[in-house]
Design a protein around this motif. Structure first.
Motif, PDB file in Angstrom:
ATOM      1  N   GLY A  32       0.777  -1.253   0.127  1.00 38.35           N
ATOM      2  CA  GLY A  32       0.157   0.096   0.050  1.00 38.35           C
ATOM      3  C   GLY A  32       0.757   1.149   0.089  1.00 38.35           C
ATOM      4  N   ARG A  33       0.311   2.095   0.718  1.00 38.56           N
ATOM      5  CA  ARG A  33       1.273   3.442   0.862  1.00 38.56           C
ATOM      6  C   ARG A  33       2.464   3.367   1.289  1.00 38.56           C
ATOM      7  NH1 ARG A  33      -3.012   6.718   3.914  1.00 38.56           N
ATOM      8  NH2 ARG A  33      -4.307   4.945   4.307  1.00 38.56           N
ATOM      9  N   GLU A 190      -0.694   0.744   6.636  1.00 41.79           N
ATOM     10  CA  GLU A 190      -0.627   1.072   4.926  1.00 41.79           C
ATOM     11  C   GLU A 190      -1.871   0.748   4.287  1.00 41.79           C
ATOM     12  OE1 GLU A 190      -0.881  -3.147   6.154  1.00 41.79           O
ATOM     13  OE2 GLU A 190      -0.370  -1.517   6.862  1.00 41.79           O
ATOM     14  N   ASP A 192      -5.170   1.637   2.794  1.00 46.43           N
ATOM     15  CA  ASP A 192      -6.177   2.879   2.433  1.00 46.43           C
ATOM     16  C   ASP A 192      -7.659   2.423   1.844  1.00 46.43           C
ATOM     17  OD1 ASP A 192      -5.732   1.601   0.102  1.00 46.43           O
ATOM     18  OD2 ASP A 192      -4.291   3.058  -0.735  1.00 46.43           O
ATOM     19  N   GLY A 193      -8.374   3.456   1.456  1.00 46.91           N
ATOM     20  CA  GLY A 193      -9.844   2.747   1.029  1.00 46.91           C
ATOM     21  C   GLY A 193      -9.739   1.550  -0.007  1.00 46.91           C
ATOM     22  N   ASP A 210     -10.311   6.305   4.227  1.00 42.13           N
ATOM     23  CA  ASP A 210      -9.822   7.268   3.454  1.00 42.13           C
ATOM     24  C   ASP A 210      -9.969   8.555   4.112  1.00 42.13           C
ATOM     25  OD1 ASP A 210      -8.840   5.913   1.252  1.00 42.13           O
ATOM     26  OD2 ASP A 210     -10.637   6.332   0.130  1.00 42.13           O
ATOM     27  N   GLY A 213      -6.653   9.456   6.151  1.00 43.14           N
ATOM     28  CA  GLY A 213      -5.599   9.248   5.548  1.00 43.14           C
ATOM     29  C   GLY A 213      -4.413  10.178   5.671  1.00 43.14           C
ATOM     30  N   ASP A 214      -4.877  11.402   5.667  1.00 45.56           N
ATOM     31  CA  ASP A 214      -3.987  12.639   5.998  1.00 45.56           C
ATOM     32  C   ASP A 214      -3.283  12.439   7.183  1.00 45.56           C
ATOM     33  OD1 ASP A 214      -4.058  13.414   3.273  1.00 45.56           O
ATOM     34  OD2 ASP A 214      -5.534  15.211   3.804  1.00 45.56           O
TER      35      ASP A 214
END
Length: 245
Positions: A32-33, A190, A192-193, A210, A213-214
């Motif tokens: 993921g991120r 890690e 997310d939507g 989501d 997320g920030d």
């Protein structure tokens, strides 16, 4: 993003970057991120996929770090992964174990795990422990830490040699360190939507994940950058507290 997955792909790793061996236990539980954060901080993920038949090595070999992802509950390679995590601790390899891998790390050193009473995935807040103030990764983390919970098992006790870094508001263990350079995080940074949707979450849950997320990025990207600093040597001069036991 498709990360390198084997020796041939590893040859394409950018010059000057460290590499992290990444254990992907299930296709839905990917980086993921976290992959973007690692790469932008100078660490190239090299993904090993035992769910596709790859064998887990006894050590990280030529790689500078180890990341073990979630999704491995009850997998037939759990013993091999536990051995790899134990070797990484012994070698002081920068290690990050997430979700089921964090529980595997804890159990390898004497921790305990039990089933959750009710499966209730979604955003959660952790409270940073005072001991985290001297930790190489969590020393600059905020006192409240955003995460996403998604688990059917949970830690009931940390090993005696572990340092608790963050816990639920009720004191349940979550983030911890074993030895000088191995971290376990039972919750997720890690996810997310899109990953939640692939895991079967409904749209309401997707929006909730989501929606933070920030906040997750603000908290966790600096933590991952510090982890990458250990892998690349940029934090080589940072004192690393040793634990008794």
């Amino acid at each position: 993003m498709p990360w390198p997955a084997g020796p041939a792909e590893a040859a394409t790793i950018l010059d000057g970057m460290a590499t992290a061996l990444v254990i992907e236990n299930a296709p839905t539980w990917h980086l993921g991120r976290l992959g973007d954060w690692l790469e932008s901080a100078g660490v190239e993920p090299v993904v090993l996929r035992p769910h596709e038949g790859a064998s887990i090595p006894e050590s990280v070999g030529e790689h500078e770090a180890l990341v073990a992802l979630g999704g491995g509950r009850g997998s037939p390679w759990s013993g091999d992964l536990a051995g790899l995590l134990g070797r990484a601790v012994a070698d002081a390899t920068p290690t990050l174990a997430i979700c089921s891998s964090a529980r595997l790390l804890a159990v390898e050193f004497g921790g305990a795990v039990g089933p959750v009473e009710t499966f209730a995935p979604g955003p959660r807040m952790l409270a940073r422990r005072d001991a985290a103030s001297d930790d190489p990764l969590f020393g600059t983390a905020p006192m409240t830490i955003d995460v996403v919970a998604w688990r059917h098992e949970e830690l009931t006790a940390l090993p005696g040699s572990a340092l608790s870094l963050a816990a639920s508001p009720h004191g349940a263990p979550d983030a911890f360190r074993i030895g000088p350079r191995a971290w376990g995080v039972q919750s997720h940074m890690e996810l997310d939507g899109d990953m939640v949707r692939a895991l079967g979450g409904d749209e309401a849950l997707v929006q909730r994940v989501d929606g933070i997320g920030d906040y997750i990025a603000d908290t966790w990207r600096p933590v991952i950058e510090r982890f990458a600093g250990l892998a690349t040597g940029r934090m080589a001069g940072t004192p690393l507290p040793l634990l008794d036991g």
